[in-house]
Enzyme design. Structure first.
Site, PDB file in Angstrom:
ATOM      1  CD  GLU A 137      -1.778 -11.882   2.165  1.00  0.00           C
ATOM      2  OE1 GLU A 137      -2.140 -11.804   0.978  1.00  0.00           O
ATOM      3  OE2 GLU A 137      -0.646 -11.554   2.549  1.00  0.00           O
ATOM      4  CD  GLU A 244       4.237 -13.716   5.291  1.00  0.00           C
ATOM      5  OE1 GLU A 244       4.392 -12.714   4.577  1.00  0.00           O
ATOM      6  OE2 GLU A 244       3.365 -14.576   5.055  1.00  0.00           O
TER       7      GLU A 244
HETATM    8  C1  HAH Z   1       2.889 -11.619   2.094  1.00  0.00           C
HETATM    9  N1  HAH Z   1       1.824 -10.805   1.652  1.00  0.00           N
HETATM   10  C2  HAH Z   1       2.670 -13.068   1.675  1.00  0.00           C
HETATM   11  O1  HAH Z   1       2.032 -13.788   2.719  1.00  0.00           O
HETATM   12  C3  HAH Z   1       3.963 -13.780   1.318  1.00  0.00           C
HETATM   13  O2  HAH Z   1       3.627 -15.049   0.811  1.00  0.00           O
HETATM   14  C4  HAH Z   1       4.736 -13.006   0.278  1.00  0.00           C
HETATM   15  O3  HAH Z   1       5.921 -13.697  -0.060  1.00  0.00           O
HETATM   16  C5  HAH Z   1       5.007 -11.655   0.774  1.00  0.00           C
HETATM   17  C6  HAH Z   1       4.161 -11.062   1.615  1.00  0.00           C
HETATM   18  C7  HAH Z   1       1.883  -9.439   2.068  1.00  0.00           C
HETATM   19  C8  HAH Z   1       1.251  -8.488   1.136  1.00  0.00           C
HETATM   20  C9  HAH Z   1       1.378  -8.566  -0.250  1.00  0.00           C
HETATM   21  O4  HAH Z   1       2.082  -9.547  -0.833  1.00  0.00           O
HETATM   22  C10 HAH Z   1       0.753  -7.619  -1.090  1.00  0.00           C
HETATM   23  C11 HAH Z   1       0.033  -6.630  -0.525  1.00  0.00           C
HETATM   24  C12 HAH Z   1      -0.081  -6.549   0.830  1.00  0.00           C
HETATM   25  C13 HAH Z   1       0.541  -7.477   1.644  1.00  0.00           C
END
Ligand code: HAH
Length: 339
Positions: A137, A244
């Protein structure tokens, strides 16, 4: 007669000609559902237990008990492991960015800490993780700025990305290295992701793939949007992993909290979406070699707490009792008609 899970085809076997099928897990979930996971999935990712803050909560204090046991479980069952994640702006100890007085550390200090972290973690599992999400990200998606404003960018500068991949490659030359992000089908963001990966490749960075998280919902993104993103990323000649995947039954801005079960309409839409998404992924099977769900079954999902805290969601192919949903049957039909 009620079908039991041992009578249905194994999910990963349905896709064996195309790609691995994975699930995000924890040591607790493995303890409770080990046989079910091993039956349906041939790849796993630690949902949290290999993130920087969990593996190195304080400088030099590495905690590998959970990660070790995830690898042991995987290896005992012939399941592959995707490592997640080495460099992220979330779930990373703040000590990483501080100097001894509590101010901001120097570029050299942060690079040295990154090197130690990556060497220690990737080195420990060298030859055992088939892929790593090296950077998670890093693209900005709220403004027209290119890279997300993080301490990594502020302290090291843009080359932190290349450096992280170089370090990971040195620590495990056989692991496939990925850049991973969400909203990866957004037309504006996908151009930025493409630009980032293109520039890494132009600098001969050891990057082998793009991870599309796939936190989608039953209304979108459209198949056309997903197809365009797959085409764009595949055009770089890299691998694509869906890392994911989940299909929320709510639109992102839906704040409803009253549902005790998914409606029939939600389940119908979810079934249609799963069928068309997997048909599309199969079209791209030459580029895609792994598709991971961000959970095992509807009894637990991170979406129960995001974006609305305490609201149950039902995003997967298996229900809260681990029974296959209509979506599962659609994928069984889809793959049976292909072979
Ligand atoms: C993901 N982010 C992460 O890659 C993962 O490690 C986590 O467990 C869940 C989702 C997505 C995300 C977020 O956490 C917050 C805001 C937008 C997107």
């Amino acid at each position: 007669m009620k079908q039991t899970s041992s009578e249905i085809p194994a999910l990963h076997e349905m896709f064996r000609e195309a790609f691995k099928i994975g699930a995000a897990v924890s040591t607790g979930i493995i303890a409770a559902q080990g046989p079910f996971i091993a039956r349906h999935y041939n790849s796993i990712t630690a949902e949290n237990e290999m993130k920087p803050a969990l593996v190195q909560p304080q400088e030099g204090e590495f905690t590998f008990e959970a990660a070790d046991s995830i690898f042991e479980y995987a290896e005992a069952h012939g399941i592959g492991v995707r490592g997640h994640t080495l460099l992220w702006h979330n779930q990373t100890g703040d000590w990483m960015f501080r100097d001894t007085e509590g101010g901001t550390c120097s570029r050299e200090q942060l690079l040295a800490r990154l090197q130690t972290h990556i060497n220690t973690v990737v080195g420990r599992y060298r030859g055992r993780a088939y892929a790593w999400d090296v950077v998670n990200e890093a693209i900005e998606d709220k403004t027209d700025q290119y890279l997300r404003d993080t301490q990594w960018l502020e302290i090291i500068g843009e080359d932190y990305l290349r450096q992280a991949f170089e370090m990971a490659h040195q620590a495990d030359p056989d692991a496939l290295l990925f850049y991973n992000d969400y909203n990866e089908t957004d037309p504006v963001k996908s151009v930025k992701i493409h630009k980032l990966v293109r520039s890494l490749l132009d600098q001969n960075t050891p990057i082998h793939g793009i991870g599309m998280q796939g936190h989608w919902n039953i209304y979108g993104p459209s198949i056309e949007e997903i197809r365009n993103a797959l085409k764009l990323y595949a055009s770089l000649g890299l691998k694509i992993h869906i890392t994911e995947l989940d299909l929320s039954v709510f639109r992102h801005d839906d704040k409803r909290t009253d549902l005790k079960a998914p409606t029939a309409e939600m389940l119908k839409l979810q079934e249609e979406r799963y069928a068309e998404i997997f048909a599309l992924l199969l079209e791209f099977k030459d580029s895609i070699d792994s598709v991971t769900f961000w959970g095992v079954a509807d009894d637990y999902t991170w979406l129960d707490g995001f974006p609305v805290r305490g609201r149950k969601n039902w995003p997967f192919l298996f229900d809260e009792q681990k029974q296959p949903k209509a979506s599962f049957a659609r994928l069984a039909d889809l793959t049976a008609s292909q072979s």
